[in-house]
Enzyme design. Sequence first.
Site, PDB file in Angstrom:
ATOM      1  CG  HIS A 189       1.117  -3.940  -6.885  1.00  0.00           C
ATOM      2  ND1 HIS A 189       0.542  -4.819  -7.762  1.00  0.00           N
ATOM      3  CD2 HIS A 189       0.417  -4.023  -5.735  1.00  0.00           C
ATOM      4  CE1 HIS A 189      -0.457  -5.430  -7.152  1.00  0.00           C
ATOM      5  NE2 HIS A 189      -0.556  -4.970  -5.921  1.00  0.00           N
ATOM      6  CD  GLU A 432      -7.800 -10.337  -4.418  1.00  0.00           C
ATOM      7  OE1 GLU A 432      -7.377  -9.259  -4.837  1.00  0.00           O
ATOM      8  OE2 GLU A 432      -7.128 -11.077  -3.669  1.00  0.00           O
ATOM      9  CG  ASN A 455      -6.875  -2.343  -6.495  1.00  0.00           C
ATOM     10  OD1 ASN A 455      -7.738  -1.470  -6.501  1.00  0.00           O
ATOM     11  ND2 ASN A 455      -5.848  -2.330  -5.678  1.00  0.00           N
ATOM     12  CG  ASP A 456      -6.506  -8.448  -8.409  1.00  0.00           C
ATOM     13  OD1 ASP A 456      -6.000  -8.224  -9.524  1.00  0.00           O
ATOM     14  OD2 ASP A 456      -5.833  -8.667  -7.390  1.00  0.00           O
ATOM     15  CB  CYS A 503      -8.350  -3.424   1.131  1.00  0.00           C
ATOM     16  SG  CYS A 503      -8.363  -5.051   0.378  1.00  0.00           S
TER      17      CYS A 503
HETATM   18  C1  PEP Z   1      -7.138  -5.623  -4.818  1.00  0.00           C
HETATM   19  O1  PEP Z   1      -7.029  -6.485  -5.685  1.00  0.00           O
HETATM   20  O2  PEP Z   1      -8.067  -4.794  -4.785  1.00  0.00           O
HETATM   21  C2  PEP Z   1      -6.135  -5.512  -3.745  1.00  0.00           C
HETATM   22  C3  PEP Z   1      -6.317  -4.690  -2.748  1.00  0.00           C
HETATM   23  O3  PEP Z   1      -5.015  -6.276  -3.841  1.00  0.00           O
HETATM   24  P1  PEP Z   1      -3.769  -5.938  -4.779  1.00  0.00           P
HETATM   25  O4  PEP Z   1      -3.959  -4.535  -5.302  1.00  0.00           O
HETATM   26  O5  PEP Z   1      -2.556  -6.078  -3.951  1.00  0.00           O
HETATM   27  O6  PEP Z   1      -3.895  -6.968  -5.841  1.00  0.00           O
HETATM   28 MG    MG Z   2      -5.664  -8.131  -5.460  1.00  0.00          MG
END
Ligand code: PEP
Ligand code: MG
Length: 572
Positions: A189, A432, A455-456, A503
């Site tokens: 993050h 995710e 991302n997850d 996203c």
């Molecule tokens: C993800 O997991 O891809 C996501 C967009 O959420 P975050 O990065 O906040 O976990």
């Molecule tokens: Mg996530």
Amino acid sequence: MSNIQGIAASSGIAIAKVYKLAVPDLSFEKKQIDNPEKEVERLNQALEISKQELEKIKENARKTLGDEHAEIFSAHLLVLSDPEMINPIQEKIKSDNINAEVALDETANMFIDMFKAMDNEYMRERAADIQDVTKRIMAHLLNVTFPNPALIDEEVIVVAEDLTPSDTAQLNKQFVKGFTTNIGGRTSHSAIMARSLEIPAVVGTKTITSDANKDDIIIVDGIDGQIIINPSEQEIATYKKKQEEFEEQKQVWAKLKDEPTISADNEHVELVANIGTPEDVTGVLNNGGEGVGLYRTEFLYMGKTELPTEEEQFEAYKSVLEQMDDNKPVVVRTLDIGGDKELSYLKLPEEMNPFLGFRAIRLCLERDDIFRVQLRALLRASIYGNLKIMFPMIATLDEFRQAKALLLEEKENLKSEGKDVSDDIEVGIMVEIPSTAVIARQFAKEVDFFSIGTNDLIQYTMAADRMNERVSYLYQPYHPAILNLVNNVIEAAHAEGKWAGMCGEMAGDSIAIPILLGLGLDEFSMSATSILPARTQIKDLSKKELASYKDQLLSMSTADEVEEFIKEKTNQ
Ligand code: PEP
Ligand code: MG
């Protein structure tokens, strides 16, 4: 001079001197003292410096981040001037003839234990404040530097083991020209926030904190993920040129700011942005975003001493919706706390595997007192624009149904209180977790849309912690397993007449973009600064041609094979 390779986390070039952000060694020895009055004086001086420092930090935080974020420092100042806390330290020095460090430590610990044991959540939060303030006073007693990102007032590059999202939130863009860390990856993050602040960053260098010394000059090359320590004149000249070229490139991209995103064969896709605060919307509009695809609301809850009220949240959501004029969509994600995003004031027990633990929707369904406040604020804001709501970390249909039921319940409550709520709010989920991607067909019948959180999704599919640079080689967005899951989600959405977006950071990646276009992704949500390069790229891509490679790509065996194939087909 030496070069270090890390992970490019936020593009751009920065050249400045090093500012090390490290937790200082606060160990001390117990001493008997002869002159207690003098020792009390030493304590008072440390208290006074701490107070001046905190006042300055509070003022900086108020100016750059707003009143809410400054509040935490008011709480710290209160502790510093509370006679019930300070008098016993002074008395202890006098009665026991001991040094101020010991008196401070023992008194503070007594209060911390006492507050921690209380039932009242507000009082338990005070324990954390006392802990923070004590460290600052102790540092001044020991005469060691207590680094504070909010106090930086000259041009520097921040060097740290890691930066928490709240450290990152305190960085003042005017002075912090870049940052670099030992740990972390492109999707941690702090990296994501660096991109929204448009600060060049290189993470995951493993060794930068020991390689770079205070006041060394370093270059952060956030384009290629390089750090150059104490560069030669010639290197500085080379990188200044690279910096200029990057600025020129940005001018070229800017030409497409007000254009829609249309592929070479005339297909429109939506390019929207990921944001963390209402202030980020300016960057979205400046970079030609067609909406917001992910508003990470957890930043509203962070860097504070208590939960944000319904009113505070309502104002933030309303502000984002109003800034996105022409009814541009705003997808707000409900609270996703846990993993690498902590809320110290919730006092959640430590977990062995925070990324697999009590986070996001799991926490919200259990703490529906917290969740309902957010839902009410969102529903009330819904009349100010084109709001869509999505729930994070959905692993089962039952979780989605429960979350949606709470949303509908709060909607009815608001209506019976005579408040206006929009009747056109789409309700979707983040995909995710692999289980959800696998049975996307079943989900697609009940949700209004999907937003794939790669991302997850990648970390859970590959069993590779997204924060751990040692396993970053396994973090493979182009792995055929990931592509098959993504394809499954898009097909499932389309079979039910729904839309699918993404996203996760993969949506803004130049190798992934052609693949995703070919798979039929409808919406790409990315850091605002990636939008114009992506639009420029998509203008030259044929969706039809890319779609014809789909079966071939999905049956490939390795990520390298996929990458090589796409690079060749798209001349990268
Ligand atoms: C993800 O997991 O891809 C996501 C967009 O959420 P975050 O990065 O906040 O976990
Ligand atoms: Mg996530």
